[in-house]
Design a protein around this motif. Structure first.
Motif, PDB file in Angstrom:
ATOM      1  N   ALA A  37      14.147 -18.442 -97.688  1.00  0.00           N
ATOM      2  CA  ALA A  37      15.276 -18.103 -96.824  1.00  0.00           C
ATOM      3  C   ALA A  37      14.833 -18.177 -95.376  1.00  0.00           C
ATOM      4  CB  ALA A  37      15.809 -16.711 -97.138  1.00  0.00           C
ATOM      5  N   LEU A  38      15.792 -18.393 -94.501  1.00  0.00           N
ATOM      6  CA  LEU A  38      15.577 -18.355 -93.057  1.00  0.00           C
ATOM      7  C   LEU A  38      16.324 -17.150 -92.514  1.00  0.00           C
ATOM      8  CD1 LEU A  38      14.712 -19.572 -90.315  1.00  0.00           C
ATOM      9  CD2 LEU A  38      16.809 -20.943 -90.372  1.00  0.00           C
ATOM     10  N   ILE A  39      15.601 -16.221 -91.925  1.00  0.00           N
ATOM     11  CA  ILE A  39      16.260 -15.062 -91.325  1.00  0.00           C
ATOM     12  C   ILE A  39      16.353 -15.284 -89.824  1.00  0.00           C
ATOM     13  CG2 ILE A  39      14.084 -13.733 -91.160  1.00  0.00           C
ATOM     14  CD1 ILE A  39      15.862 -11.203 -91.606  1.00  0.00           C
ATOM     15  N   ASP A  40      17.538 -15.070 -89.287  1.00  0.00           N
ATOM     16  CA  ASP A  40      17.803 -15.187 -87.854  1.00  0.00           C
ATOM     17  C   ASP A  40      18.182 -13.806 -87.353  1.00  0.00           C
ATOM     18  OD1 ASP A  40      18.743 -15.648 -85.293  1.00  0.00           O
ATOM     19  OD2 ASP A  40      19.740 -17.530 -85.806  1.00  0.00           O
ATOM     20  N   ARG A  41      17.294 -13.181 -86.616  1.00  0.00           N
ATOM     21  CA  ARG A  41      17.488 -11.791 -86.219  1.00  0.00           C
ATOM     22  C   ARG A  41      18.411 -11.634 -85.013  1.00  0.00           C
ATOM     23  NH1 ARG A  41      14.383  -8.967 -89.549  1.00  0.00           N
ATOM     24  NH2 ARG A  41      12.509  -9.965 -90.416  1.00  0.00           N
ATOM     25  N   ARG A  42      18.881 -12.732 -84.449  1.00  0.00           N
ATOM     26  CA  ARG A  42      19.912 -12.628 -83.414  1.00  0.00           C
ATOM     27  C   ARG A  42      21.255 -12.255 -84.015  1.00  0.00           C
ATOM     28  NH1 ARG A  42      19.229 -18.673 -81.242  1.00  0.00           N
ATOM     29  NH2 ARG A  42      19.167 -18.909 -83.518  1.00  0.00           N
ATOM     30  N   ALA A  43      21.426 -12.528 -85.285  1.00  0.00           N
ATOM     31  CA  ALA A  43      22.736 -12.521 -85.933  1.00  0.00           C
ATOM     32  C   ALA A  43      23.032 -11.180 -86.603  1.00  0.00           C
ATOM     33  CB  ALA A  43      22.794 -13.649 -86.948  1.00  0.00           C
ATOM     34  N   GLY A  44      24.168 -11.119 -87.301  1.00  0.00           N
ATOM     35  CA  GLY A  44      24.546  -9.898 -87.999  1.00  0.00           C
ATOM     36  C   GLY A  44      25.869 -10.076 -88.715  1.00  0.00           C
TER      37      GLY A  44
END
Length: 429
Positions: A174-181
């Motif tokens: 998986a790719l986690i993008d911590r800018r998002a929500g």
């Protein structure tokens, strides 16, 4: 737009009430007229009102009636297109500008939520792009490398890590993008509307655009039972442009292929089960050719979505597919029953990027978010507000010529029928 089957939409059931609005039944004059009461139009109205411009929003149905009230609720950064591909399409300068604006999109959304105290179940712990097989892992690896080059807080997760964060089985990474929500999208739209009204904007619902006429340097829009006269017009109807009558600007809706998307939400799960699924409450979507998504809401409902329309012929197929998919992803959940189900429309363009047009003097439009409506809609709404009020030196995206897609109807039909056929087969064995 043809009459819809009434479906039980979770967002409508759980969002705070909308601010009180009414149809326009008189003639008014403002600085800017906005057509469309979704994320883009409401963001534009809010930002215009905050600068002291007078603005009126004409919404054909209700606040958030279109994609804003049917969205999955993932507040993602950027577009579905990989950063390098976006730059290859737009060029270095224009591509960098759009990537910067949309990369910061979630920050704008969550800052507005905080500033205006919008109750919309906001969780900013990132989103997860789940990889299916080796091809999926290659795809998210390329995305991770390209975003990291731009300094984005993204991380590639191995299969075990992906399983821990999602609670799901069968993904290769998986790719986690911590800018998002994630948010409750209709609650966010209604919150934007409430904030815009508090800042001085006028919002009229059940007020469809019927005609438009230019006299001198002013536009007069016939909307519902009245008229709006304004120097500038922002057209923000996106995939629900069919609600606009045959005005001089109707043609802009014909460059979008409509991709239908449905969602099913379970009854609230027990606490011991719910805490094993997305314990940090990220929202997820996968790399499948026929994409699926899943997330949790604040009441511990598990929400599953995929491509397709819930018409009378297809609903049973998609419902059965959703049940099989959840059983495969989360076998410990058991046989789930659905409390809510609904569908919506995604506006797709030929290059999978938004389109911005100057349809006539002082008439601007943006559409085609390609499944990324929340952050880009908010960003473009603000950008258009700055543009028409003379504050912006450059828009996130240059205006282009209108290019209707002659194959849009066939492609839309293919998405509907193709998804139904695939869902009839998938996970049966």
């Amino acid at each position: 737009m043809a009459a819809e089957r009434p479906l039980p939409n979770l967002w409508h059931a759980t969002a705070p009430s909308a601010p009180e609005t009414r149809p326009l039944a008189s003639d008014i004059t403002v600085d800017v007229a906005v057509v469309g009461g979704g994320f883009t139009g409401l963001s534009a109205a809010l930002h215009l009102a905050e600068t002291g411009r007078t603005v009126a929003v004409a919404e054909a149905r209700t606040i958030g009636f279109g994609g804003s009230g049917r969205n999955v609720g993932l507040v993602n950064a950027g577009m579905w297109v990989k950063p390098d591909d976006l730059i290859a399409t737009l060029g270095r300068e224009a591509g960098d500008r759009l990537l910067t604006e949309l990369g910061n999109g979630p920050a704008l959304v969550f800052s507005l939520i905080e500033k205006h105290a919008i109750a919309c179940e906001a969780v900013r712990n990132g989103t997860l792009h789940m990889a299916i097989g080796e091809d999926g892992l290659k795809d998210i690896s390329a995305r991770a490398a390209q975003w990291k080059k731009r300094g984005a807080p993204v991380e590639l997760l191995a299969s075990a890590q992906a399983s821990t964060l999602s609670g799901a089985e069968g993904f290769s990474g998986a790719l986690i993008d911590r800018r998002a929500g994630t948010i409750q999208p209709l609650a966010y739209a209604r919150g934007l509307a409430r904030a815009a009204i508090a800042a001085g904007a006028q919002i009229y619902t059940e007020t469809p655009l019927v005609a438009a006429e230019r006299k001198g340097d002013l536009w007069t829009l016939t909307v519902g039972g009245g008229t709006i006269t304004a120097r500038h017009v922002i057209l923000a109807t996106n995939a629900y442009g069919s609600l606009v009558a045959q005005t001089p600007w109707k043609e802009h809706t014909r460059e979008l292929t409509i991709l239908p998307y449905f969602q099913f939400a379970t009854h609230p799960l027990s606490d011991n089960i719910a805490k094993t699924i997305l314990p940090e409450r990220q929202g997820c979507w996968d790399t499948g050719m026929v994409m699926t998504s899943f997330r949790m809401d604040q009441q511990n409902r598990l929400i599953f979505g995929s491509i397709g329309r819930l018409d009378a012929m297809a609903e049973g197929t998609h419902r059965a597919f959703a049940k099989r998919s959840l059983k495969k992803l989360f076998p410990y959940v058991g046989d789930v029953q659905f409390e809510y189900w609904w569908d919506g429309q995604i506006g797709m363009t030929t290059n999978n990027l938004p389109k911005m047009h100057e349809l006539a003097p002082n008439v601007v439009s943006v559409s085609g978010y390609n499944g990324r409506g929340i952050a880009p809609g908010t960003v473009f709404g603000r950008a258009l507000a700055q543009h028409v009020s003379g504050q912006a030196t450059a828009l996130p995206l240059a205006a282009s010529s209108l290019t209707p897609d002659p194959w849009r109807s066939l492609k839309s039909a293919f998405y509907h029928v193709g998804a139904q056929a695939k869902h009839f087969i998938d996970h049966r064995f």
